[in-house]
Design a protein around this motif. Sequence first.
Motif, PDB file in Angstrom:
ATOM      1  N   LEU A 119       0.834  -1.201   0.000  1.00 56.43           N
ATOM      2  CA  LEU A 119       0.000   0.000   0.000  1.00 56.43           C
ATOM      3  C   LEU A 119       0.868   1.251   0.000  1.00 56.43           C
ATOM      4  O   LEU A 119       0.656   2.175  -0.778  1.00 56.43           O
ATOM      5  N   ALA A 120       1.874   1.248   0.862  1.00 55.99           N
ATOM      6  CA  ALA A 120       2.703   2.453   1.012  1.00 55.99           C
ATOM      7  C   ALA A 120       3.563   2.632  -0.235  1.00 55.99           C
ATOM      8  O   ALA A 120       3.641   3.722  -0.803  1.00 55.99           O
ATOM      9  N   GLN A 121       4.183   1.551  -0.708  1.00 57.08           N
ATOM     10  CA  GLN A 121       5.100   1.701  -1.850  1.00 57.08           C
ATOM     11  C   GLN A 121       4.323   1.817  -3.164  1.00 57.08           C
ATOM     12  O   GLN A 121       4.807   2.367  -4.115  1.00 57.08           O
ATOM     13  N   GLY A 122       3.103   1.251  -3.141  1.00 57.11           N
ATOM     14  CA  GLY A 122       2.348   1.253  -4.389  1.00 57.11           C
ATOM     15  C   GLY A 122       2.211   2.674  -4.941  1.00 57.11           C
ATOM     16  O   GLY A 122       2.061   2.916  -6.123  1.00 57.11           O
ATOM     17  N   LYS A 123       2.307   3.608  -4.032  1.00 55.28           N
ATOM     18  CA  LYS A 123       2.071   4.993  -4.476  1.00 55.28           C
ATOM     19  C   LYS A 123       3.282   5.517  -5.218  1.00 55.28           C
ATOM     20  O   LYS A 123       3.230   6.538  -5.857  1.00 55.28           O
ATOM     21  N   THR A 124       4.469   4.817  -5.123  1.00 59.57           N
ATOM     22  CA  THR A 124       5.653   5.340  -5.832  1.00 59.57           C
ATOM     23  C   THR A 124       6.125   4.268  -6.805  1.00 59.57           C
ATOM     24  O   THR A 124       6.148   3.089  -6.470  1.00 59.57           O
ATOM     25  N   LEU A 125       6.518   4.665  -8.029  1.00 57.23           N
ATOM     26  CA  LEU A 125       6.833   3.682  -9.057  1.00 57.23           C
ATOM     27  C   LEU A 125       8.245   3.127  -8.879  1.00 57.23           C
ATOM     28  O   LEU A 125       9.185   3.903  -8.699  1.00 57.23           O
ATOM     29  N   HIS A 126       8.373   1.802  -8.909  1.00 62.98           N
ATOM     30  CA  HIS A 126       9.724   1.202  -8.792  1.00 62.98           C
ATOM     31  C   HIS A 126       9.824   0.011  -9.710  1.00 62.98           C
ATOM     32  O   HIS A 126       8.817  -0.657  -9.933  1.00 62.98           O
ATOM     33  N   PRO A 127      11.045  -0.252 -10.201  1.00 64.35           N
ATOM     34  CA  PRO A 127      11.191  -1.448 -11.066  1.00 64.35           C
ATOM     35  C   PRO A 127      10.830  -2.688 -10.258  1.00 64.35           C
ATOM     36  O   PRO A 127      11.378  -2.863  -9.167  1.00 64.35           O
ATOM     37  N   SER A 128       9.887  -3.463 -10.755  1.00 61.05           N
ATOM     38  CA  SER A 128       9.470  -4.612  -9.908  1.00 61.05           C
ATOM     39  C   SER A 128      10.393  -5.787 -10.216  1.00 61.05           C
ATOM     40  O   SER A 128      11.113  -5.768 -11.201  1.00 61.05           O
ATOM     41  N   ASN A 129      10.375  -6.780  -9.349  1.00 60.39           N
ATOM     42  CA  ASN A 129      11.207  -7.975  -9.551  1.00 60.39           C
ATOM     43  C   ASN A 129      10.813  -8.629 -10.877  1.00 60.39           C
ATOM     44  O   ASN A 129       9.637  -8.661 -11.199  1.00 60.39           O
ATOM     45  N   PRO A 130      11.768  -9.176 -11.620  1.00 56.36           N
ATOM     46  CA  PRO A 130      11.378  -9.828 -12.890  1.00 56.36           C
ATOM     47  C   PRO A 130      10.401 -10.962 -12.584  1.00 56.36           C
ATOM     48  O   PRO A 130      10.654 -11.761 -11.684  1.00 56.36           O
ATOM     49  N   ALA A 131       9.282 -11.004 -13.282  1.00 55.29           N
ATOM     50  CA  ALA A 131       8.260 -12.027 -12.953  1.00 55.29           C
ATOM     51  C   ALA A 131       8.887 -13.399 -13.124  1.00 55.29           C
ATOM     52  O   ALA A 131       9.669 -13.620 -14.052  1.00 55.29           O
ATOM     53  N   ARG A 132       8.547 -14.314 -12.235  1.00 53.36           N
ATOM     54  CA  ARG A 132       9.258 -15.584 -12.267  1.00 53.36           C
ATOM     55  C   ARG A 132       8.581 -16.566 -13.207  1.00 53.36           C
ATOM     56  O   ARG A 132       9.173 -17.490 -13.677  1.00 53.36           O
ATOM     57  N   GLU A 133       7.280 -16.339 -13.527  1.00 53.80           N
ATOM     58  CA  GLU A 133       6.575 -17.382 -14.274  1.00 53.80           C
ATOM     59  C   GLU A 133       7.140 -17.522 -15.681  1.00 53.80           C
ATOM     60  O   GLU A 133       7.466 -18.612 -16.135  1.00 53.80           O
ATOM     61  N   GLY A 134       7.340 -16.394 -16.305  1.00 56.01           N
ATOM     62  CA  GLY A 134       7.680 -16.494 -17.726  1.00 56.01           C
ATOM     63  C   GLY A 134       9.127 -16.880 -17.939  1.00 56.01           C
ATOM     64  O   GLY A 134       9.707 -16.569 -18.972  1.00 56.01           O
ATOM     65  N   LEU A 135       9.764 -17.554 -16.955  1.00 62.87           N
ATOM     66  CA  LEU A 135      11.187 -17.855 -17.122  1.00 62.87           C
ATOM     67  C   LEU A 135      11.380 -19.019 -18.090  1.00 62.87           C
ATOM     68  O   LEU A 135      10.663 -20.021 -17.993  1.00 62.87           O
ATOM     69  N   PRO A 136      12.361 -18.903 -18.956  1.00 63.15           N
ATOM     70  CA  PRO A 136      12.680 -20.066 -19.809  1.00 63.15           C
ATOM     71  C   PRO A 136      13.304 -21.165 -18.951  1.00 63.15           C
ATOM     72  O   PRO A 136      13.805 -20.889 -17.850  1.00 63.15           O
ATOM     73  N   ALA A 137      13.282 -22.384 -19.479  1.00 67.12           N
ATOM     74  CA  ALA A 137      13.786 -23.546 -18.720  1.00 67.12           C
ATOM     75  C   ALA A 137      15.216 -23.274 -18.252  1.00 67.12           C
ATOM     76  O   ALA A 137      15.595 -23.551 -17.121  1.00 67.12           O
ATOM     77  N   SER A 138      16.014 -22.665 -19.108  1.00 70.52           N
ATOM     78  CA  SER A 138      17.442 -22.485 -18.781  1.00 70.52           C
ATOM     79  C   SER A 138      17.593 -21.599 -17.558  1.00 70.52           C
ATOM     80  O   SER A 138      18.621 -21.613 -16.886  1.00 70.52           O
ATOM     81  N   MET A 139      16.584 -20.800 -17.244  1.00 72.15           N
ATOM     82  CA  MET A 139      16.681 -19.979 -16.022  1.00 72.15           C
ATOM     83  C   MET A 139      15.945 -20.649 -14.873  1.00 72.15           C
ATOM     84  O   MET A 139      16.317 -20.545 -13.715  1.00 72.15           O
ATOM     85  N   LEU A 140      14.909 -21.409 -15.228  1.00 69.53           N
ATOM     86  CA  LEU A 140      14.076 -22.036 -14.181  1.00 69.53           C
ATOM     87  C   LEU A 140      14.853 -23.143 -13.462  1.00 69.53           C
ATOM     88  O   LEU A 140      14.806 -23.257 -12.241  1.00 69.53           O
ATOM     89  N   VAL A 141      15.611 -23.927 -14.242  1.00 73.58           N
ATOM     90  CA  VAL A 141      16.339 -25.068 -13.633  1.00 73.58           C
ATOM     91  C   VAL A 141      17.284 -24.586 -12.529  1.00 73.58           C
ATOM     92  O   VAL A 141      17.193 -25.035 -11.380  1.00 73.58           O
ATOM     93  N   PRO A 142      18.197 -23.668 -12.815  1.00 73.55           N
ATOM     94  CA  PRO A 142      19.095 -23.235 -11.723  1.00 73.55           C
ATOM     95  C   PRO A 142      18.321 -22.620 -10.559  1.00 73.55           C
ATOM     96  O   PRO A 142      18.695 -22.781  -9.404  1.00 73.55           O
ATOM     97  N   LEU A 143      17.227 -21.961 -10.869  1.00 74.97           N
ATOM     98  CA  LEU A 143      16.466 -21.329  -9.774  1.00 74.97           C
ATOM     99  C   LEU A 143      15.867 -22.392  -8.846  1.00 74.97           C
ATOM    100  O   LEU A 143      16.032 -22.347  -7.629  1.00 74.97           O
TER     101      LEU A 143
END
Lengths: 216, 223, 242, 41
Positions: free
Chosen positions: C189-213
């Motif tokens: 709620l508090a931060q929502g009011k200020t724009l910040h780069p959000s964490n890269p969404a994890r769902e759309g990760l390709p396999a090559s990134m998902l495996v190590p994660l």
Amino acid sequence: MNGIEARALEKHFGPVRALQGIDLSIEAGSLVRVAGANGAGKTTLLRILAGLERPTRGTVGLGGRDPFGRKAASVRGRIGFLGPTTALYGELTLRENLRFISSLHGLSEERTPQLLAALSLSEVGDREVRTLSQGFRRRAGLARALLTEPAWLFLDEPWNGLDRAAGEQLTHQLRAGREAGRTTLVASHAEPTGPGGVPWDRVLELESGRLRETHR
Amino acid sequence: MNGPRVALAVLRKDLLVDLRSRDRLGHMLIFAALVVVLISIVLRTSAADARGALLPLLWIAFLFTSLLGLARSFQAETEDGAWTNLILVPVDRGWVFLGKAGANLLALLVVEAWTALLAVIFLDVDWTRAPGAALLAGVLGAIGLSTLGTLLSALSASARFREFLLPILLFPLILPVLVFAADITGEAIAGRALAERSAGALALYDWVFLLIGYLGFDSLVEA
Amino acid sequence: MEEALRYAGVGLVATAALTWLAADEARAIRSARVAGVLALALLALWFGAVIWVAPIERAQGIVQKIFYVHVPCAPVAYLGFVMTAVGGIGFLWRRDAHWDRVAISSAEVGVLFCTLILVTGPIWAKPVWNHWWVWDLRLTSTLVLWFIYAAYLFLRTLSSGTDEARAFASIYGILGTAAIPFVFFAVDLAQGKTLHPSNPAREGLPASMLVPLLLGFVAFACVFWYLFARRLEVAKLEARQS
Amino acid sequence: MSYLVAAYTITAAALLGYAFWLRRKRRELLDRSNRSGGGPA
């Protein structure tokens, strides 16, 4: 049968072994003195039996009920305890203090004046407790412990700071309590002097956390 | 039901001790005024700023002020050895907690109203734009603060560094209350609609921590 | 929101498993050896995957690979916090110091991983967004939680060894864990009011990134398990000492 | 690149450091209990 039982009571404060396995059974209505030098564990034993502090191990029974159990509320209401402090609020007058305790326990209005008269505290009833002398404060503490007409009464060195007259009144109260079937445990390192003495039913000798019963 | 009777008795006793000693509340009022004036001067406010950055600062001022009162919730019990009275009660000790929290709540509400008044005087804050929302934030915020503050001051009453301990324990947990309350009052002053999400979250927060306080206090007193 | 539910689901399973393990202290302590071996093996696999499988991310370059150490720290940190409440409830319910040892062990290991989140986060943010601290939802909430459990550890140092101190710590552990959802909501709620780069969404990760994660999640879970079991043993030995 | 190395070395150092601290504490406590007659865990 609302006597006091304790089985394998132990209390550790970190490395310190205040109580090292206490087993006792006290019949209802008896007046028992807990003797022992300083540091023998008298205060700790009394506080545990009075439900003020949980034992590290072992169980306590007041009239067969565990004061630390789930349904201990009804037992707790009938425990009286007087420790080294009066447990009263310094800013409030003696009457206000006792009225507060009465409302905690749902006692009737006359109980307070009746008890103040019995302990000849009526004339200081309206003075703030912090302005009372040591002797009056000790007597006020005793009044608080007796206010709820406890079935089990625990007094820790009650004669400390009492003058002769107050000492006599305490002895009188102990005798009256005994007739009324109250179970009383009094911790005092020295045998209280005074006319007629105190009719102890039993004396428990406590030595560095262990019990050594002296005589019946 | 004698639970509420015990809670009421504890509340009345605490208020009587407060009135009789008069210093706890007095200190809080002076401290609150000092903090608000300090903020206003140091940040060289203008009326316009008051609505923007300054309003949440009022909540921070209120938090610090409340520390003075909350830290002494169990002072009498700890110093006069009066814990016995609160332990040997014929009811669940959660009622004692509610009584104590209630007494603290009343003190905090007085300080809160006082802070709001200071805001009007020094910062030209106009509470009449949405008095209902402002009141709601005030009451729910004070409940959250008194609930957590009372429980944590019982926790730290016997600890050694209790002056440090209470703020360290309280501040991270109370952050949500500050955010929600500041959001509600911010929207209220700006004349916008009530921030339902914050109001709902704050009410839920109060309820959850009141419950934990009620249940937890019992195993806390005779540890 | 859906991601939060999946997160909570996995968290619940992990908490249940660890609670089952911690219920029998001797078994939990003995399990340290197994956990250690598993952790080493999985760490090797994870590290290999980070080097050879994970691609060099186009936008951020090689420094993006901090992602594979930063993100896996989060679940185990929160697992440590939730287990602190489980230990606290166990102690208050059963008055058995064993549960209190579970609470202190999980809190300590939890704070260790939480600290790593707060260290690797800025190290990643500086080269990519050019400032050390990013007021992003997860990072900020994790910071607030760090203060809660640092306060928990501070509370424990003041008076240990008595049941009173254990009960106090138990209650604070429970309060801390109950506050977690509110902290997240408040920061959002508090931060929502200020724009910040959000964490890269994890769902759309390709396999090559998902495996190590995913390897990272499992490897760090075993590390947590190992450290938790060892810390529990130390707590047990300390108890037997006094 | 140096940021990447820093992140991984700090993490490794923290985890290894804590693991060895625990190992040393464990040995210390075991020795003390063996000397005072207590059995090993």
